[in-house]
Design an enzyme around this catalytic site. Sequence first.
Site: not given
Length: 489
Positions: A123, A249, A259
């Site tokens: 994470g 994505d 991204d």
Amino acid sequence: MPGFVFDNSYARLPERFFARLNPTPVRAPALVRVNAALAESLGLDPAALASPEGVAILAGNSIPPGAEPIAQAYAGHQFGGFSPQLGDGRAILLGEVLGRDGQRRDIQLKGSGPTPFSRQGDGRAALGPVLREYIVAEAMAALGIPTTRALAAVTTGETVRRETALPGAVLTRVAASHIRVGTFQYFAARGDEEAVRLLADYCIDRHYPQVAAAPNRYLALLEAVVAAQADLVARWMLIGFIHGVMNTDNTTISGETIDYGPCAFMDAYDPATVFSSIDYYGRYAYGNQPPVVQWNLARLAECLLPLLAEDDEAALAAARQALTGFAPRFEDAWNTGLCRKIGLSSAEEGDVALAQALLDLMAAQKADFTLTFRALCGAALGDDAAARALFSDPAGYDDWAARWRQRLEREQATPEARAAALRAVNPLFIPRNHRVEAALNAAVSFGDYGPFETLLDVLSRPFEDQPGRESFSLPPEPAEMVQQTFCGT
Ligand code: AMP
Ligand code: MG
């Protein structure tokens, strides 16, 4: 207080669209940088964001009033293989704010701790990739390319384990939204047609209100996304940008670039350039980007099929028709942009071939993409020295320049006006890979943010000559070459 005035429309969608959770606090948040101009455009107070109270928010240690933190669900095709569940594994959407321009924007923390979508991941984000995203996103914005933005970067005082232990960091990302082709795929893969319809309606409201009244609004949505993505990839290629991970994505519905992992700008022009170390087959090479975006859009079309028509055959025909629009839209944006890059303001048959001949020459002689086009500013005023110096065999350039000048005789613009027009579309400064790597290395290895700050400043004015900073415009020396960038997640 930084002054966030949240209005969280995505968090009002059904609960199956996301998971509600707060960021995981970090040990010792410290500010790297606040993007003051962006903060102000969002109605935020940059000084308050940089204060300990603000830094606590940017690190995920404190939740500002009105935030409704969520991790968004999405799926995606990665390098051609489908994952039915990806989702925000290391990002939390704090909420949405309305900018001074009236536009709604997401405020997202990236690197903010585990979520139900983290799978095996921790994470977290490492400082290097956070700084890379900051630099490249802001450079893209200054170049006029639709992109997510970087509002701030903080370090966490914790280490993240990758191949080695690295300093941890959190990026605050601003986006028109974080809805991706993969968001549609998540629901379509579950046969949740109701959610697909809700999401499509939401995207129309938020991104394409002009299609709301179309006879077939879902087809009009698809056509609008096809157009936005065709324009986007043309604009990438016109400045030599290679995204590197064009998975579904990482393909937005809004048409913003998102991204910045293994992305890079080309130095020497070669359409086969690949940067991503995980892109073994050149799937996401510079010249392969148009078909890849189109492939991603076909995945979006599949998700929307049930909404396009009652009848399966009719839905398929409509989807095909919309996707057919991609190639001409891309070609038009690319050809128009390319002709502007050689200073043409009128259009004649043969113009694209003339521009393509320059690209072919650049490819054959490995001329620098950015500097060659920039050198045409001087050439437009009669000075070919800079352009000639970029070619190992300048005779080839001379032949091309002679053809170019014959064509320019049929243009109205004065040489001065032409040079100004060329300077406005052909940047001098791009985030050269070796410069980005050097700035990251100074920060990560030595805690020296000087090169990062200088690079950001140079890249904030990419079309201006900046006396004393010429070296930032240059391609790497052989010893400085970065062969590939790594995902570095
Ligand atoms: P990306 O390669 O950044 O586009 O991410 C692809 C997927 O992997 C997304 O679902 C991310 O949330 C997830 N992901 C990437 N890095 C991590 C990480 N360190 N921890 C958890 N999830 C991650
Ligand atoms: Mg991604």
